[in-house]
Scaffold this motif. Structure first.
Motif, short mmCIF file in Angstrom:
data_model
loop_
_atom_site.label_atom_id
_atom_site.label_comp_id
_atom_site.label_asym_id
_atom_site.label_seq_id
_atom_site.Cartn_x
_atom_site.Cartn_y
_atom_site.Cartn_z
N ALA A 87 -90.61 50.68 79.49
CA ALA A 87 -89.96 49.37 79.31
C ALA A 87 -90.22 48.78 77.93
O ALA A 87 -90.24 47.56 77.77
N GLY A 88 -90.42 49.62 76.94
CA GLY A 88 -90.51 49.13 75.57
C GLY A 88 -91.90 48.70 75.16
O GLY A 88 -92.87 48.85 75.90
N PRO A 89 -92.01 48.12 73.96
CA PRO A 89 -93.31 47.70 73.44
C PRO A 89 -93.87 46.51 74.20
O PRO A 89 -93.17 45.87 74.99
N ASP A 90 -95.12 46.23 73.95
CA ASP A 90 -95.79 45.08 74.55
C ASP A 90 -94.98 43.82 74.23
O ASP A 90 -94.78 43.48 73.06
N PRO A 91 -94.48 43.11 75.25
CA PRO A 91 -93.63 41.94 74.98
C PRO A 91 -94.34 40.83 74.23
O PRO A 91 -93.70 39.98 73.62
N ALA A 92 -95.66 40.82 74.26
CA ALA A 92 -96.40 39.79 73.53
C ALA A 92 -96.22 39.92 72.02
O ALA A 92 -96.43 38.97 71.28
N SER A 93 -95.82 41.11 71.56
CA SER A 93 -95.65 41.35 70.13
C SER A 93 -94.19 41.37 69.71
O SER A 93 -93.87 41.80 68.60
#
Length: 422
Positions: A87-93
């Protein structure tokens, strides 16, 4: 079509070939956003209306909110754990845009985003939709027209999706122009904005023709402004910005705490449980991305006390930090608008002489400025919510003390090492 063109070449000959790709990307990004929203809304109806009715449970009872948000954490955790691309990169970044991800990641990212939106999590659709649009546009553009620089496709997709999300190309033009400041490139600013603005217009028109979205909240009209309105604006905006900074300072700490669990099937279900408990504390208004809930909150002006409104603002802000920290896929702008609205109405309830339009729009300006650190988009959202030309001067002036509060401070976004961006 390419953005890197000899200066001697006539600008019109450079810009005309950009029209068709911009229109295609704009319409495609608009349809992508509408498709994600439609699927999420249909699933939301099933989870929050059909299923509780079948079980004989109250739609927004505390128990159901806790169960549903925990279940959403489990579902998104499974996607992040098992689906290719996680589901892609860490959404926090992730902010409003970024480098293209691999196309294989897009299905998992969109599935996680739909589950997040439908499950009641306090995040919006903006970041995953922009990520997906950039990935698909970049991949298709490089396949079909490999001579065109990749940055051209990234800018088109980002602008088109922003236009679709906000229902107007103005937001995209502001964000892109802010991103181009200080970056060398051929031609004038408007030459460089031509294709992205056209893509944003096509995306916005696609959304408007099919769904007719609006950010207007139904705030009372403001025909004229006085010194008392200016004073209120200059006070509320920086106070709201300071309130938003609390989330920015807490963000890396909460993210680090969930990161210690080291597995999405631990972090996301726990995050969902915490969000369910927060929902039980704050009520149904603090669930979901917040746009419809913001309109409902504005419609209740005069019926809720300052304590109740303050509780809504605090719960939603905490829910936003938790949701973005534990791994749910979604954006942070839409929930921030709800937080700003609740903060502004709290101020207005404490000082009834304050105009609610001034209070709400300036509070939204401060919160969005603190969480995104993008001045133009903050002014745009606040102005659209106010729906009053008289507010433009007040908002521009109010943005200055608010900016002094947030500049150089942590943002609600982390780098790859988990440290807050400034």
């Amino acid at each position: 079509m390419a953005t890197e063109t000899p200066a001697s070449e006539a600008p019109v000959r450079v810009l005309l070939p950009q029209i068709l790709p911009a229109l295609v990307v704009g319409v495609g990004s608009g349809l992508l956003f509408l498709g994600i929203s439609a699927v999420a809304d249909r699933l939301k109806d099933v989870l929050w209306d059909t299923l509780p009715d079948a079980l004989g449970i109250g739609h927004y009872s505390s128990l159901w909110m806790i169960v549903m948000l925990t279940a959403s954490g489990i579902a998104v955790g499974l996607v992040v754990w098992k689906v290719p691309g996680h589901a892609g990169p860490d959404p926090a970044s992730v902010g409003l845009g970024g480098p293209p991800i691999a196309p294989v990641v897009v299905p998992g990212l969109l599935l996680a985003s739909i589950l997040t939106l439908a499950g009641g999590v306090s995040l919006g659709p903006e970041s995953p939709t922009i990520e997906a649009a950039i990935a698909l546009t970049y991949w298709a553009g490089r396949k079909l027209l490999p001579a065109v620089p990749g940055l051209f496709w990234v800018q088109l997709a980002a602008a088109a999706t922003l236009g679709a999300l906000f229902g107007t190309p103005v937001a995209a033009a502001l964000v892109i122009s802010e991103a181009l400041v200080g970056k060398p490139g051929p031609g004038s600013l408007w030459d460089r904005l031509f294709a992205p603005l056209l893509a944003a217009g096509a995306g916005a028109l696609t959304t408007q023709l099919i769904a007719r979205p609006t950010f207007a909240m139904g705030l009372p009209g403001l025909d004229d402004t006085g010194y008392e309105d200016l004073l209120a604006a200059l006070v509320v905006a920086p106070l709201a910005a300071a309130f938003g900074l609390l989330a920015c300072y807490a963000f890396p700490l909460v993210h680090r705490a969930f990161g210690r669990l080291r597995h999405p099937m631990l972090a996301l279900p726990l995050g969902g449980l915490v969000l369910g408990l927060l929902g039980a504390l704050g009520g149904s208004l603090t669930l979901f991305k917040g746009l419809d809930e913001t309109k409902e909150l504005v419609a209740s002006i005069g019926t809720l006390g300052s304590g109740e409104l303050a509780r809504l603002a605090v719960v939603k802000l905490v829910a936003l930090v938790v949701a973005a920290s534990c791994g749910f896929r979604g954006g942070r702008v839409f929930p921030a608008v709800f937080v700003g609205t609740a903060f502004g109405l709290t101020a207005q309830a404490l000082v009834p002489e304050m105009n609610p339009t001034v209070a709400v729009s300036c509070a939204v300006l401060g919160i969005v400025l603190a969480t995104t650190r993008q001045g133009w988009i903050s002014l745009f959202i606040a102005a659209v919510i106010a729906s009053s030309p008289s507010m433009l001067v007040l908002l521009c002036l109010a943005s200055l003390p608010a900016w002094l509060v947030v500049t150089g401070r942590p943002q609600l976004e982390l780098d790859e090492h988990g440290h807050a961006l400034r």
